[in-house]
Design an enzyme around this catalytic site. Structure first.
Site, PDB file in Angstrom:
ATOM      1  N   HIS A   1       0.837  -1.220   0.000  1.00  0.00           N
ATOM      2  CA  HIS A   1       0.000   0.000   0.000  1.00  0.00           C
ATOM      3  C   HIS A   1       0.864   1.259   0.000  1.00  0.00           C
ATOM      4  O   HIS A   1       0.425   2.303   0.483  1.00  0.00           O
ATOM      5  CB  HIS A   1      -0.952   0.039   1.202  1.00  0.00           C
ATOM      6  CG  HIS A   1      -1.700  -1.240   1.430  1.00  0.00           C
ATOM      7  ND1 HIS A   1      -2.939  -1.484   0.879  1.00  0.00           N
ATOM      8  CD2 HIS A   1      -1.364  -2.354   2.114  1.00  0.00           C
ATOM      9  CE1 HIS A   1      -3.343  -2.698   1.240  1.00  0.00           C
ATOM     10  NE2 HIS A   1      -2.404  -3.246   1.984  1.00  0.00           N
TER      11      HIS A   1
ATOM     12  N   SER B   1      14.292  21.483 -16.066  1.00  0.00           N
ATOM     13  CA  SER B   1      13.061  22.202 -16.348  1.00  0.00           C
ATOM     14  C   SER B   1      13.443  23.531 -16.969  1.00  0.00           C
ATOM     15  O   SER B   1      14.485  24.104 -16.651  1.00  0.00           O
ATOM     16  CB  SER B   1      12.300  22.423 -15.047  1.00  0.00           C
ATOM     17  OG  SER B   1      11.453  23.547 -15.178  1.00  0.00           O
TER      18      SER B   1
ATOM     19  N   LYS C   1      15.572  21.313 -11.109  1.00  0.00           N
ATOM     20  CA  LYS C   1      14.902  20.067 -11.461  1.00  0.00           C
ATOM     21  C   LYS C   1      15.796  19.053 -12.155  1.00  0.00           C
ATOM     22  O   LYS C   1      16.630  19.395 -12.984  1.00  0.00           O
ATOM     23  CB  LYS C   1      13.704  20.365 -12.380  1.00  0.00           C
ATOM     24  CG  LYS C   1      12.559  21.074 -11.690  1.00  0.00           C
ATOM     25  CD  LYS C   1      11.942  20.300 -10.540  1.00  0.00           C
ATOM     26  CE  LYS C   1      10.959  19.243 -11.012  1.00  0.00           C
ATOM     27  NZ  LYS C   1       9.768  19.808 -11.645  1.00  0.00           N
TER      28      LYS C   1
ATOM     29  N   GLU D   1       9.344   8.174 -16.750  1.00  0.00           N
ATOM     30  CA  GLU D   1       7.931   8.546 -16.940  1.00  0.00           C
ATOM     31  C   GLU D   1       7.421   8.090 -18.301  1.00  0.00           C
ATOM     32  O   GLU D   1       6.299   7.598 -18.434  1.00  0.00           O
ATOM     33  CB  GLU D   1       7.770  10.065 -16.820  1.00  0.00           C
ATOM     34  CG  GLU D   1       8.046  10.596 -15.424  1.00  0.00           C
ATOM     35  CD  GLU D   1       8.127  12.106 -15.407  1.00  0.00           C
ATOM     36  OE1 GLU D   1       7.139  12.738 -15.020  1.00  0.00           O
ATOM     37  OE2 GLU D   1       9.168  12.661 -15.798  1.00  0.00           O
TER      38      GLU D   1
END
Ligand code: ARG
Length: 471
Positions: free
Chosen positions: A165, A286, A292, A299
């Site tokens: 979980h 970024s 970043k 992804e």
């Protein structure tokens, strides 16, 4: 079907006032050349084997067969060298190759399509392509598995919290966690092996649908093309795309696994986890936030799963409701397969490279395992060993954990007096319940105990070289 002879080219000119035929409005709609040209090697190999068989059996003159084969070899060279002039008006790869063969060798080219239809031809090409790309997927997955083993071995003593979980649950070895992915990819290998086996049936010799009135030698052609079997029913053979569904399904499941791994790398590389640092080449900056290091590759490996699922659903939908036998709908199968191949193979490579170049922050992982209640089960097991039924022990430790949390303590920070307030069965031995002891205790088959994992790593490496080792 578009004709390849000169006479028919004029016949296909749109007549004044006539409804639009393939040239004008309809032109383009039926064309598959832009994508099926990638089948040129399979198509030409199939044609060469077919022509050789036609010559061998005397169905066409041996000299014509030789001319056809030489011509086809030249067509292949032209395509490979980028010199081939593709013609959209000829719709697909099959007609393009044949038309060029006419240019090169003249009328003998007209004998190639004896005892053959584009229906059994395209099914044969697609099967060869699916079979051979399945082998590539299998090798790529094997390389990824090897990387998992290498990374696991390099970090053999690293401990992290195992999660359920997405809550810290019980401590595990990082190697054990990585080997879980090894198993997923092992199953993917077996699925691609099955897909390759399913594809490895030769439809050629089925004709348009009903078989052929010529003394063809199917076994000989199959052997030349590396097929292990020939199809048993001509009607099924020209309309069956189950092998393609098997491929797309194998790919969909593999992408699901890749997506899960991608997701973990996204989580683990975040400031919240900081379990891993991805190599610069697998992160992007970024345009606005200078700090970043975005895990775009992980992804995208996750995101591209969507199109692979989509391709499987599209293919299933294309096939449903098709009356026997060949229907042009089947032309829509190839982009689904090609897009899947173009997605799954690079995804495997990217994930492999990402893992190989990642730095695992093993101190952070160990600290996360310590700063948690991951030993709660072990404390309950301690009570069980002292004679308490597990359900009762579970209740005691649940209360104990809640009480500890209220004081801002972890379980291992409690005093013996605090333990004994919860149960008189506790004694000083409870302090031997540590993260390391918890892991060492899980020596059951498939467990995370270090000696189990050491053997599992050795087996995992060996299995990569054993026939059937992935099953
Ligand atoms: N381009 C077609 C396909 O991919 C080839 C087979 C065409 N057959 C036919 N009967 N029109 O399916």
């Amino acid at each position: 079907m578009p004709r390849v002879t000169k006479a028919s080219k004029t016949a296909r000119k749109p007549q004044p006032g006539a409804a639009p035929r393939s040239k004008s409005l309809a032109s383009g709609y039926t064309v598959s050349l832009s994508y099926d040209r990638r089948l040129f090697k399979e198509d030409i190999a199939g044609s060469i084997a077919h022509a050789r068989m036609l010559g061998r059996t005397g169905i066409i003159p041996a000299a014509d067969a030789r001319r056809i084969i030489r011509g086809l070899q030249q067509v292949e060279a032209e395509i490979a060298d980028g010199k081939f002039k593709w013609r959209d008006d000829l719709e697909d790869i099959h007609m393009n190759v044949e038309a060029r063969l006419f240019d090169l060798i003249g009328d003998a080219a007209g004998r190639l399509h004896t005892a053959r239809s584009r229906n059994d031809q395209v099914a044969t090409d697609t099967r060869m392509y699916a079979r051979d790309r399945a082998s590539e997927a299998i090798s790529a997955l094997g390389a990824l598995q090897l990387t998992l083993v290498d990374v696991a071995e390099r970090n053999q003593n690293a401990i992290l919290p195992g999660y359920t979980h997405l809550q810290r649950a019980q401590p595990v070895l990082l190697a054990h966690h990585l080997l879980a992915y090894y198993e997923m990819f092992a199953r993917d290998v077996t699925r691609f092996q099955a897909a390759a086996h399913a594809a490895n049936v030769m439809p050629l010799g089925s004709g348009a649908l009903a078989g052929l009135p010529y003394p063809i030698d199917r076994a000989g052609v199959a052997e030349e093309l590396g097929f292990t079997r020939v199809s048993r029913n001509s009607m099924d053979a020209v309309s069956d795309r189950d092998f393609l569904l098997d491929w797309l399904h194998a790919a969909a499941v593999a992408m699901m696994h890749i997506s899960r791994l991608g997701e973990e790398l996204v989580l683990w590389s975040s400031d919240e986890f900081k379990f891993v640092r991805l190599a610069d080449e697998y992160t992007t900056g970024s345009s606005i936030m200078p700090q970043k290091r975005n895990p775009d590759f992980a992804e995208l490996a996750r995101g591209k799963t969507g199109r692979v699922y989509g391709n499987l659903m599209a293919a299933l939908t294309i096939l449903k409701g098709l009356p026997m036998t060949y229907n042009r709908d089947l032309q829509e199968d190839k982009e689904r397969l090609f897009d899947t191949v173009d997605t799954v193979l690079p995804s495997i490579f990217v994930v492999q490279g990402m893992l190989a170049g990642a730095t695992f922050e093993t101190r952070r992982m160990r600290a996360a395992a310590g700063a948690s209640y991951v030993l709660a089960t072990d404390v309950a097991d301690y009570l069980v060993r002292k004679g308490m039924p597990f359900r009762q022990a579970h209740g005691v430790v649940a209360d104990l954990s809640a009480a500890a949390a209220a004081k801002g303590k972890f379980l291992h920070e409690l005093t013996l007096a605090e333990y004994r307030r919860a149960s008189k069965l506790f004694d000083a031995a409870v302090f031997k319940v540590t993260v390391e002891a918890s892991i060492a205790a899980r020596g059951t088959e498939g467990g995370t105990a270090p000696e189990r994992v050491r053997v599992a790593l050795r087996d995992a490496r060996a299995r990569l070289n054993e026939p059937g080792g992935q099953a």
